[in-house]
Write an enzyme that holds these catalytic residues in place. Structure first.
Site, PDB file in Angstrom:
ATOM      1  N   LYS A 147     -10.741  -3.264  18.840  1.00 12.01           N
ATOM      2  CA  LYS A 147      -9.347  -3.649  19.084  1.00 12.01           C
ATOM      3  C   LYS A 147      -8.912  -3.343  20.509  1.00 12.01           C
ATOM      4  CE  LYS A 147      -8.463  -2.930  14.209  1.00 12.01           C
ATOM      5  NZ  LYS A 147      -7.480  -3.307  13.210  1.00 12.01           N
ATOM      6  N   ASN A 168       0.844  -1.196   0.000  1.00 13.11           N
ATOM      7  CA  ASN A 168       0.000   0.000   0.000  1.00 13.11           C
ATOM      8  C   ASN A 168       0.881   1.249   0.000  1.00 13.11           C
ATOM      9  OD1 ASN A 168       0.600   0.760   2.876  1.00 13.11           O
ATOM     10  ND2 ASN A 168      -0.302  -1.274   3.182  1.00 13.11           N
ATOM     11  N   ASP A 218      -4.285  -9.634  13.229  1.00 16.45           N
ATOM     12  CA  ASP A 218      -4.470  -8.221  13.581  1.00 16.45           C
ATOM     13  C   ASP A 218      -3.591  -7.918  14.806  1.00 16.45           C
ATOM     14  OD1 ASP A 218      -5.383  -5.766  14.642  1.00 16.45           O
ATOM     15  OD2 ASP A 218      -7.274  -6.022  13.554  1.00 16.45           O
TER      16      ASP A 218
HETATM   17  N1  CTP Z   1      -3.775  -3.090  12.362  1.00 18.51           N
HETATM   18  C1  CTP Z   1      -3.023  -4.111  12.914  1.00 18.51           C
HETATM   19  N2  CTP Z   1      -2.976  -5.331  12.272  1.00 18.51           N
HETATM   20  C2  CTP Z   1      -3.660  -5.548  11.138  1.00 18.51           C
HETATM   21  C3  CTP Z   1      -4.436  -4.515  10.571  1.00 18.51           C
HETATM   22  C4  CTP Z   1      -4.477  -3.290  11.213  1.00 18.51           C
HETATM   23  O1  CTP Z   1      -2.414  -3.898  13.952  1.00 18.51           O
HETATM   24  N3  CTP Z   1      -3.585  -6.718  10.554  1.00 18.51           N
HETATM   25  C5  CTP Z   1      -3.808  -1.794  13.066  1.00 18.51           C
HETATM   26  C6  CTP Z   1      -3.294  -0.654  12.230  1.00 18.51           C
HETATM   27  O2  CTP Z   1      -1.907  -0.445  12.433  1.00 18.51           O
HETATM   28  C7  CTP Z   1      -4.099   0.518  12.754  1.00 18.51           C
HETATM   29  C8  CTP Z   1      -5.408  -0.106  13.160  1.00 18.51           C
HETATM   30  O3  CTP Z   1      -5.147  -1.496  13.357  1.00 18.51           O
HETATM   31  O4  CTP Z   1      -3.517   1.087  13.898  1.00 18.51           O
HETATM   32  C9  CTP Z   1      -6.520   0.070  12.188  1.00 18.51           C
HETATM   33  O5  CTP Z   1      -6.093  -0.422  10.933  1.00 18.51           O
HETATM   34  P1  CTP Z   1      -7.126  -0.613   9.728  1.00 18.51           P
HETATM   35  O6  CTP Z   1      -6.438  -1.260   8.586  1.00 18.51           O
HETATM   36  O7  CTP Z   1      -7.817   0.674   9.505  1.00 18.51           O
HETATM   37  O8  CTP Z   1      -8.107  -1.623  10.452  1.00 18.51           O
HETATM   38  P2  CTP Z   1      -8.901  -2.832   9.923  1.00 18.51           P
HETATM   39  O9  CTP Z   1      -9.333  -3.574  11.126  1.00 18.51           O
HETATM   40  O10 CTP Z   1      -8.101  -3.573   8.924  1.00 18.51           O
HETATM   41  O11 CTP Z   1     -10.164  -2.148   9.278  1.00 18.51           O
HETATM   42  P3  CTP Z   1     -10.612  -1.929   7.765  1.00 18.51           P
HETATM   43  O12 CTP Z   1     -11.784  -2.814   7.610  1.00 18.51           O
HETATM   44  O13 CTP Z   1     -10.952  -0.485   7.683  1.00 18.51           O
HETATM   45  O14 CTP Z   1      -9.442  -2.324   6.898  1.00 18.51           O
END
Ligand code: CTP
Length: 405
Positions: free
Chosen positions: A353, A211, A312
């Site tokens: 989270k 990304n 995550d």
């Molecule tokens: N994050 C993380 N591990 C992942 C994905 C995300 O620790 N596998 C953390 C990111 O560093 C950020 C937060 O979670 O601080 C939110 O990330 P985001 O990608 O916006 O969250 P998602 O749960 O993936 O939500 P979305 O559906 O919007 O992608």
């Protein structure tokens, strides 16, 4: 109490080393950031660079001797010692270090080092053997123990033809330490882990899913936390990590590697207890299920790419922390669309989270830029908007909010 922004008076001491040319760049850096700079040079420093250079950069007379006071009513080296918010000696020679250790006062610079109550920062520069000599090392140790910040010299090619440690730290490095020395120090004794940058999920040996994250927001968080006194560690994806040298760093590529590195650092054997963890990384949510061992040929055109979910990291940290309040967990939510949707998504991520703070921002305001516009949302329901400004300023607003958790 005088606030950090009002403490902007730097006395720059220069001793006789070829590295003195870098001091001109450092002085310019200070002036461009709004610092007032007064320069004090030893006699041998003037063999390497002229006081006129510094007078032109700082717009102030340069002190070179005890005996020519512009104003006979004051004692120059005492007046300047009292004026200083911080005294920085860059470059500092082996001879100068020995004399500081001894408490000598034979030059205006040495005298002001004795007379000042301001914090002192010293950036040594010398031949490798001189630096490694037991006497110099002992001098450095004693000086550091007296509360002086030593900006460690770098490795590299030296003017004397040797290769090794002894090259004066870069103007930026000295600048970070100057700000840290002059600052409020509200993060002193705090340990901060920042995870930043994109991840790369291999499709085959030459291709990956990734990304647009540049890691700049996380690097700003790490640098500002360092400047506020914290001990900082950074785990980052594939980016050029431009960070103060004192910040430990570890590079990873995939989300799984990032997850493993964070878990090891926070919970592993000999792990460090962090007060704050900032997940600024743009972790890929999915990875190719079965990366090809060989490059996929055009003729083999795959019909689709099967993906599996990545772990995550932030949610795992929230889960493992349980009912504890430390470490404070900070996440980011990069969204697109309307503000209401951004705030809702940020609030949702905060709860899901189990983070303490989620910083919401729009992709178009954040990616690859030096500025950002954010909403800082905490678990007590507090919400603060930070209008578009430099990422360093945004980082300081987030650090302010983190302290309140
Ligand atoms: N994050 C993380 N591990 C992942 C994905 C995300 O620790 N596998 C953390 C990111 O560093 C950020 C937060 O979670 O601080 C939110 O990330 P985001 O990608 O916006 O969250 P998602 O749960 O993936 O939500 P979305 O559906 O919007 O992608």
């Amino acid at each position: 109490m005088v606030s950090q922004s009002e403490r902007n008076r730097v006395v720059l001491g220069i001793t006789g080393s070829i590295a003195a040319y870098k001091s001109a760049e450092y002085a310019r850096l200070l002036v461009s950031r709004g610092f007032e700079v007064r320069v004090v040079m030893t006699e041998s420093a003037q063999e390497f660079i002229s006081p006129t250079t510094f007078q032109a950069i700082t717009g102030k007379p340069v002190v070179t001797t005890f005996w020519e006071e512009a104003n006979p009513a004051v004692i120059g080296h005492i007046e300047i010692a009292d004026w200083a918010d911080v005294v920085v000696v860059a470059p500092a020679t082996a001879d100068f270090l020995a004399k500081v250790r001894m408490g000598a006062a034979e030059t205006p610079l040495l005298a002001l080092i004795l007379a000042t109550k301001a914090p002192i920062v010293i950036a040594p520069a010398m031949n490798t053997n001189m630096l490694e000599h037991a006497r110099t090392q002992e001098n450095l140790k004693v000086i550091a123990e007296s509360g002086v910040t030593i900006v460690e010299p770098e490795e590299g090619a030296l003017a004397c033809g040797w290769k090794g440690s002894g090259r004066m730290a870069s103007p930026w490095e000295i600048f970070h330490h100057t700000v840290r020395a002059i600052g409020d120090g509200d993060y002193v004794n705090k340990r901060v882990l920042v995870v930043t940058g994109p991840t790369r999920e291999p499709i085959d040996p030459v291709r990956f899913l990734s990304n647009r994250s540049s890691g700049k927001m996380g690097m700003a968080m790490a640098t500002e936390a360092f400047r506020r006194g914290a001990e900082v560690a950074v785990i980052h994806g594939p980016i050029r990590a431009l960070l103060p040298a004192k910040i430990s760093r570890q590079e990873v590529f995939t989300a799984q590697q990032m997850y493993d590195a964070v878990v090891e650092k926070v919970f592993g054997e000999g792990s460090e207890a962090f007060d704050y963890i900032v997940m600024a990384a743009a972790v890929a949510d999915f990875r190719p299920k079965q990366p090809s061992e060989l490059k996929i040929k055009r003729s083999e055109q795959p019909k689709s790419l099967a993906l599996v979910e990545n772990p995550d990291i932030l949610a795992e940290l929230g889960k493992r922390r349980g009912e504890e309040t430390r470490p404070v967990l900070v996440g980011f939510a990069v969204e697109t669309g309307e503000i209401e949707a951004l705030l809702e998504a940020a609030g949702d991520k905060l709860r899901r989270k189990k983070a303490d703070i989620i910083v919401g921002n729009f992709a178009e305001d954040a990616f690859d830029l030096d500025t950002n516009r954010v909403w800082i949302i905490d678990r007590h329901g507090k919400r603060e908007e930070v209008a578009t400004t430099f990422k360093t300023r945004v980082a300081n607003k987030i650090l302010d909010a983190m302290k309140k958790q």
